[in-house]
Design an enzyme around this catalytic site. Structure first.
Site, mmCIF file in Angstrom:
data_model
loop_
_atom_site.group_PDB
_atom_site.id
_atom_site.type_symbol
_atom_site.label_atom_id
_atom_site.label_comp_id
_atom_site.label_asym_id
_atom_site.label_seq_id
_atom_site.Cartn_x
_atom_site.Cartn_y
_atom_site.Cartn_z
ATOM 1 N N PRO A 1 0.853 -1.195 0.000
ATOM 2 C CA PRO A 1 0.000 0.000 0.000
ATOM 3 C C PRO A 1 0.890 1.247 0.000
ATOM 4 O O PRO A 1 1.519 1.571 1.000
ATOM 5 C CB PRO A 1 -0.803 -0.132 1.296
ATOM 6 C CG PRO A 1 -0.032 -1.071 2.144
ATOM 7 C CD PRO A 1 0.873 -1.893 1.292
ATOM 8 N N ASP B 1 5.850 2.392 2.298
ATOM 9 C CA ASP B 1 4.930 1.277 2.560
ATOM 10 C C ASP B 1 4.096 1.662 3.776
ATOM 11 O O ASP B 1 4.610 1.739 4.901
ATOM 12 C CB ASP B 1 5.783 0.015 2.829
ATOM 13 C CG ASP B 1 4.940 -1.233 3.034
ATOM 14 O OD1 ASP B 1 3.753 -1.099 3.382
ATOM 15 O OD2 ASP B 1 5.497 -2.338 2.846
ATOM 16 N N HIS B 2 2.806 1.875 3.542
ATOM 17 C CA HIS B 2 1.954 2.391 4.619
ATOM 18 C C HIS B 2 1.713 1.357 5.713
ATOM 19 O O HIS B 2 1.211 1.680 6.797
ATOM 20 C CB HIS B 2 0.618 2.864 4.025
ATOM 21 C CG HIS B 2 -0.020 3.984 4.780
ATOM 22 N ND1 HIS B 2 0.397 4.390 6.027
ATOM 23 C CD2 HIS B 2 -1.059 4.801 4.462
ATOM 24 C CE1 HIS B 2 -0.352 5.385 6.461
ATOM 25 N NE2 HIS B 2 -1.244 5.661 5.521
ATOM 26 N N ARG B 3 2.096 0.093 5.480
ATOM 27 C CA ARG B 3 1.982 -0.909 6.553
ATOM 28 C C ARG B 3 3.034 -0.652 7.620
ATOM 29 O O ARG B 3 2.896 -1.062 8.764
ATOM 30 C CB ARG B 3 2.193 -2.325 5.988
ATOM 31 C CG ARG B 3 1.102 -2.776 5.047
ATOM 32 C CD ARG B 3 1.477 -4.063 4.373
ATOM 33 N NE ARG B 3 2.729 -3.956 3.622
ATOM 34 C CZ ARG B 3 3.322 -4.962 2.983
ATOM 35 N NH1 ARG B 3 2.780 -6.164 3.020
ATOM 36 N NH2 ARG B 3 4.447 -4.781 2.317
#
Ligand code: CAO
Length: 441
Positions: free
Chosen positions: A237, A413-415
């Site tokens: 994401p 990486d939005h995680r």
């Protein structure tokens, strides 16, 4: 030394079968039992080994030719002891050669010292050619030598995509799979892992119906990069944070350094300062210097600072990794950047040169553009895109002043990284680049 004709031996019921692979080239030195060609019927494929040792002088066959027992395969330079009439293997083996013994059944007892070796074609029944020690490659469609090659390298043939006819796995496919796994930090790409992400295939369109066309094959780098980027684009994401850094003072210093070093020919570009600023950012915000583990449950934090830099080459994009950037000077990095870019463009980078990166930079500053959204180079968690700096009127509290502004595009990486940290990171970078004395603090 004499020239010897090498013929197809007794290959049982195989007649007028097609050559699907020529495994040797003129000039190759061949040992007894080295495979010369692979032939394929609708039931199985078979490698024809050489009955003599020597040097290939002439190829008498090509892919697509059809052959039977007695067809001429190659002309070979051999030692005087074996020179004489045309050579085809003579006596039947008591059992298949252990080096090639994949457990394959020979269709009808070929009479040769060096037995041709069979492997199943995808059209053949399950029972044919069950090869197999560990790991079990029995379902993979590959010739015995490719199976052996895969076992030697520890490649799981079940995961290798075949590019040969009817999906047969070639030695090049195994090499590409290994390279792929190595290049991407041990993570197989989408094709290597067989993961098609369940999306509908693209339609096969005949563009010639609307005008003249030319078909240009993608380079190997294009294909690998494409797969890798696609996988990352879908799995990660992404968020991209834009910012800009005032590099007016940095640019004045850089120009001064370049003037001082004019005689040595050393050229310093803004990129090396950006690499240093990124390392400062990674130290200040360690989540950017981490990777998610395979299960996505833990963060692996790194205490080293290796930076990948995307290099544009005629064959496509490659990302050599600059090691221990924290320990290197601006001059050392400039020298290394020059060397690595030249190596990349001359196709001399080794897989190891592209491994072990913590964070990547993609600089389009020498070309143009104002911002872009780079794709995270997994297993890294962030990448910095750099565009061309330009002079802008910036309000300094009293008036607009002309300042050289460098556009930054940070994808992450939005995680792993929250939006607030994304903005903190680019703000920090802008601060470092705005006053490079801070890099020393
Ligand atoms: N703003 C303005 N000028 C810049 C600049 C920037 N951000 N970055 C570089 N420049 C200038 C350099 O100073 C140099 O100018 P001079 O020739 O006048 O000294 C000129 O642009 C060319 O620089 P360069 O591109 O040769 O050198 P570099 O160190 O900036 O970059 C490299 C090296 C290997 C990264 C680059 O050549 C390259 O391949 N870039 C493309 C990367 C790419 O394709 N990225 C996209 C990947 S998809 O995400």
């Amino acid at each position: 030394m004499a020239i010897q004709a090498v013929l197809v031996p007794d290959i049982g019921s195989f007649k007028d079968v097609e050559i699907i692979e020529v495994l040797v080239n003129v000039g190759d030195t061949i040992a007894v039992e080295d495979s010369l060609i692979t032939i394929e019927s609708d039931k199985s494929s078979m490698e024809i080994p050489s009955p003599v040792a020597g040097v290939i002088k002439e190829l008498k066959v090509k892919v697509g030719d059809r052959i039977s027992e007695g067809s001429l395969v190659v002309m070979m330079e051999v030692g005087d002891a074996v020179a004489g009439a045309a050579v085809a293997p003579q006596a039947p083996p008591s059992q298949p050669s252990p080096a090639r013994g994949e457990g394959a059944k020979i269709a009808s007892e070929p009479k040769s010292v060096v037995a041709p070796v069979l492997s199943p074609s995808p059209l053949a029944g399950e029972g044919l050619g069950k090869g197999g020690s560990s790991p079990d490659f029995s379902k993979a469609y590959a010739t015995p030598s490719v199976r052996k090659f895969a076992r030697e390298l520890g490649a799981d043939l079940n995961k290798v995509k075949g590019s040969g006819r009817k999906g047969r796995i070639t030695q090049d496919d195994v090499k590409a799979y290994i390279k792929d796994v190595m290049s991407f930090g041990g993570m197989p790409s989408a094709a290597a892992s067989g993961n098609t992400l369940g999306v509908a295939p693209m339609p096969d369109i005949d563009f010639s119906q609307w005008g003249a066309i030319e078909t240009v094959p993608l380079s190997r780098i294009n294909k690998l990069t494409g797969e890798f980027l696609h996988r990352n684009w879908v799995h990660i994401p992404h968020v991209t944070q834009f910012d800009q850094a005032d590099i007016t003072d940095l640019e004045a210093f850089r120009k001064q350094l370049n003037e001082e070093n004019a005689k040595s020919g050393m050229k310093i570009t803004p990129l090396v300062f950006i690499m240093k600023a990124v390392v400062a950012g990674l130290k200040a915000y360690p989540r950017f210097n981490s990777s998610l583990d395979a299960k996505g449950e833990n963060l692996i934090r790194k205490s080293y600072y290796n930076i990948g830099v995307a290099v544009d080459t005629p064959d496509g994009l490659v990302v050599p990794v600059f090691r221990d950037v924290d320990k290197k000077s601006i001059m050392q990095l400039s020298e290394e950047l020059k060397e690595m870019s030249a190596k990349a463009r001359d196709k001399k980078l080794k897989p190891a040169d592209m491994q072990g990166g913590c964070f990547s930079i993609s600089s389009l500053g020498g070309i143009g553009g104002t911002k872009f959204t780079p794709i995270v180079n997994a297993p890294e968690v962030a990448i910095l895109g750099v565009s061309k700096s330009d002079m802008q009127p910036i309000w300094n509290g009293k008036e607009f002043a002309p300042r050289l502004m460098l556009p930054l595009s940070l994808s992450y990486d939005h995680r792993v990284i929250d939006g607030a940290d994304g903005a903190r990171f680019t703000t920090y970078l802008a601060k470092m680049l705005g006053d490079i004395r801070r890099l020393l603090v």
